[in-house]
Design an enzyme around this catalytic site. Sequence first.
Site, PDB file in Angstrom:
ATOM      1  N   GLU A 164     108.014 104.695   2.980  1.00  0.00           N
ATOM      2  CA  GLU A 164     108.995 106.182   2.116  1.00  0.00           C
ATOM      3  C   GLU A 164     109.990 105.375   2.852  1.00  0.00           C
ATOM      4  O   GLU A 164     110.697 104.428   3.328  1.00  0.00           O
ATOM      5  CB  GLU A 164     108.810 107.482   2.455  1.00  0.00           C
ATOM      6  CG  GLU A 164     107.295 107.720   1.773  1.00  0.00           C
ATOM      7  CD  GLU A 164     107.538 109.482   1.531  1.00  0.00           C
ATOM      8  OE1 GLU A 164     108.335 110.203   1.758  1.00  0.00           O
ATOM      9  OE2 GLU A 164     106.156 109.826   1.906  1.00  0.00           O
TER      10      GLU A 164
ATOM     11  N   HIS B  24     117.334 114.851  -2.422  1.00  0.00           N
ATOM     12  CA  HIS B  24     115.975 114.461  -3.278  1.00  0.00           C
ATOM     13  C   HIS B  24     116.752 113.241  -4.507  1.00  0.00           C
ATOM     14  O   HIS B  24     117.254 113.759  -5.369  1.00  0.00           O
ATOM     15  CB  HIS B  24     114.807 114.514  -3.657  1.00  0.00           C
ATOM     16  CG  HIS B  24     113.476 113.773  -3.573  1.00  0.00           C
ATOM     17  ND1 HIS B  24     113.904 112.393  -4.366  1.00  0.00           N
ATOM     18  CD2 HIS B  24     112.256 114.006  -2.567  1.00  0.00           C
ATOM     19  CE1 HIS B  24     112.627 111.900  -3.699  1.00  0.00           C
ATOM     20  NE2 HIS B  24     112.359 112.279  -3.035  1.00  0.00           N
TER      21      HIS B  24
ATOM     22  N   ARG C  45     117.183 108.351   2.203  1.00  0.00           N
ATOM     23  CA  ARG C  45     117.276 109.205   0.893  1.00  0.00           C
ATOM     24  C   ARG C  45     118.726 109.489   0.850  1.00  0.00           C
ATOM     25  O   ARG C  45     118.936 109.541  -0.486  1.00  0.00           O
ATOM     26  CB  ARG C  45     116.329 110.638   1.531  1.00  0.00           C
ATOM     27  CG  ARG C  45     116.342 111.855   0.238  1.00  0.00           C
ATOM     28  CD  ARG C  45     114.827 112.194   0.343  1.00  0.00           C
ATOM     29  NE  ARG C  45     113.742 111.819   0.592  1.00  0.00           N
ATOM     30  CZ  ARG C  45     112.701 112.424   0.567  1.00  0.00           C
ATOM     31  NH1 ARG C  45     113.430 113.714   1.327  1.00  0.00           N
ATOM     32  NH2 ARG C  45     112.025 111.606   1.199  1.00  0.00           N
TER      33      ARG C  45
ATOM     34  N   HIS D 116     116.542 119.096  -2.589  1.00  0.00           N
ATOM     35  CA  HIS D 116     115.603 118.841  -2.241  1.00  0.00           C
ATOM     36  C   HIS D 116     114.966 119.735  -0.699  1.00  0.00           C
ATOM     37  O   HIS D 116     113.628 119.925  -0.656  1.00  0.00           O
ATOM     38  CB  HIS D 116     115.225 118.011  -1.866  1.00  0.00           C
ATOM     39  CG  HIS D 116     113.237 117.547  -1.843  1.00  0.00           C
ATOM     40  ND1 HIS D 116     112.115 117.662  -2.274  1.00  0.00           N
ATOM     41  CD2 HIS D 116     113.046 116.666  -0.487  1.00  0.00           C
ATOM     42  CE1 HIS D 116     111.893 117.148  -1.483  1.00  0.00           C
ATOM     43  NE2 HIS D 116     111.454 116.767  -0.759  1.00  0.00           N
TER      44      HIS D 116
ATOM     45  N   ARG E 161     117.495 114.167   6.478  1.00  0.00           N
ATOM     46  CA  ARG E 161     116.241 114.002   7.021  1.00  0.00           C
ATOM     47  C   ARG E 161     115.244 112.636   6.884  1.00  0.00           C
ATOM     48  O   ARG E 161     115.669 112.536   5.949  1.00  0.00           O
ATOM     49  CB  ARG E 161     115.142 114.987   6.179  1.00  0.00           C
ATOM     50  CG  ARG E 161     113.544 115.169   6.433  1.00  0.00           C
ATOM     51  CD  ARG E 161     113.566 116.606   6.720  1.00  0.00           C
ATOM     52  NE  ARG E 161     113.069 116.591   5.216  1.00  0.00           N
ATOM     53  CZ  ARG E 161     112.229 116.450   4.254  1.00  0.00           C
ATOM     54  NH1 ARG E 161     111.322 115.420   4.412  1.00  0.00           N
ATOM     55  NH2 ARG E 161     112.635 116.199   3.029  1.00  0.00           N
TER      56      ARG E 161
HETATM   57  C1  SIN Z   1     108.439 112.587  -1.135  1.00  0.00           C
HETATM   58  O1  SIN Z   1     107.446 112.807  -1.552  1.00  0.00           O
HETATM   59  O2  SIN Z   1     108.903 111.983  -1.682  1.00  0.00           O
HETATM   60  C2  SIN Z   1     109.132 113.751  -0.710  1.00  0.00           C
HETATM   61  C3  SIN Z   1     108.733 113.560   0.884  1.00  0.00           C
HETATM   62  C4  SIN Z   1     109.636 114.379   1.900  1.00  0.00           C
HETATM   63  O3  SIN Z   1     110.741 114.758   1.435  1.00  0.00           O
HETATM   64  O4  SIN Z   1     109.561 113.890   2.842  1.00  0.00           O
END
Ligand code: SIN
Length: 576
Positions: A133, A257, A306, A367, A402
């Site tokens: 991610e 997010h 993010r 988020h 985060r």
């Molecule tokens: C996501 O699945 O994009 C969220 C994961 C997260 O907030 O750590």
Amino acid sequence: MSAATARPVPGRLSAPAPGWATEADVVVIGSGIAGLTAALRLRGQVDTILVVTKDVLAAGSTQWAQGGIAAALGPGDTPHEHLVDTLVAGAGACDLDAVQVLVTEGPEAVRELIALGTVFDQGADGELSLTREGGHHRDRIAHAGGDATGAEIQRALIAAIEAAPEIEVVPHALAVDLLLDGPVGTGGVAGVTLHVMGEGQRDGVGAVRCRAVVLASGGLGQVFSQTTNPAVSTGDGMAIALRAGATLRDLEFVQFHPTVMYLGPDSHGQQPLISEAVRGEGAFLVDFEGQRFMHGVHELADLAPRDVVAKAITRRMNETGHPHMWLDARHLGREFWERRFPTILATARSHGVDPVTDLIPVSPACHYASGGVRTDLWGRCDVPGLYATGEVACSGVHGANRLASNSLLEGLVFSRRIAEVLPGELRPWAEPVVDQRVEGLVSGSARERLQQVMTSRAGVLRSATGLSEAVTVLAELAATPAETVDLSSWETTNLLTLSTALAEAALQREETRGSHWREDFPDRDDARWAGHVEESLRGGAATVVFEAEAATDTAELVASLTATEAARGAARGATR
Ligand code: SIN
């Protein structure tokens, strides 16, 4: 310490006198990964444990986590590499010791979750299937059911709780306030008042005497009009802790997010998340002209941390006047979508968008609260007998932003730590003192206006003008007394307490760092703003102050830690 602002806040929530009473050694408030892990690990170490949850056990944020849980479990990965990615995402505001704890204890904690019965997805070779991610330089996210990681973890934890009759669960119970054995500032935990919604012996407000409280009640997403958080995320734990004398830290670092499904201008409350893992598997962002706009913004492009992606989307929305951008994941194909992201696929389709054939409309939404109740490395807060873990806490691991999929891990790791120290620190039973705190309650009708002003003035993009307006509106709302004492008023008072603290913290921090984006101070300013904005109750008023720290040059720190790690590796090799 720099300039302080002080304002009156209710010292406790107005509530009827307790109509029932009980006791337990430890009360755990919250039933996600943090709360249930703490309760399970405390079992056998203390006599009685009460888990209190505002709805049913599975109603919190853990259930909704899609992407997964990050830990250095894959071949070639190391805690050190996880540490580096976490520090870089945290933009100079992480606590290095806390991150070390997270990444080194993380792998074992995840293995323990597997031993408990959590079934993570595996590859054909039977090994954990790991994905990537934003902000991660390796595949290190374990997932379950494709995109239903939180639901699987929650299922396994609830099964374990149900098999532990010594842990009592009180569902549909709002924690109202802590009972202290002395005045705020010196008093420790002596109990907690609850409001149980339902019928039976414990209907209405009651008092639980206890020797310790573990706050694991999640975040504050409902401060904003659009959030990925469920309805229960009204910041109750943070507000309770503040009123009891604990310190809140880094509230301005709220993570938005980047890819939350856009459902139209009037949609509010919990919105569907399109996991970052979808971009991890190759999806990318485009504007209304079909142009990819993340290339050139960051070396990781669509998989940048993010905050970088959320800002790029917001910039493009502002430049073009469109209320959202698009996520293109059509090339992943039907079979892949059905296998890897069944939950997101079904949700998108239920809103009339088929990701197999359509672009998905996305915009940033609230988020995750990276800040919260300040704790040490063992989850201890400033109030004796009070511990905090998970999103309600600020352990220092997230800094200003985060890293994806570090949140489930934080709850897991720090709850294990709390369970290591708490039994040895259990305080003697104490009588709660008569509560001298000034009570107050704001009308539940203030909530919508509060959410609107926080979204428009204290959301993704902030400025002194907007934040000052927010503080003014919030002060007006604070003067709207509640006509009835009910759940909505209690929650709204908590939301107002935290919104004001958040807006004031954001106003103080005159720089852009991580998820805190000031259009009037567009750069990071280590000379003035290395450190933390903290809020606590002093002399009956909530006071926001900046606690300066030595600035961290993340690149330099990472280089030095990497050199130390390499030297350790070489020494290990030499002794083999
Ligand atoms: C996501 O699945 O994009 C969220 C994961 C997260 O907030 O750590």
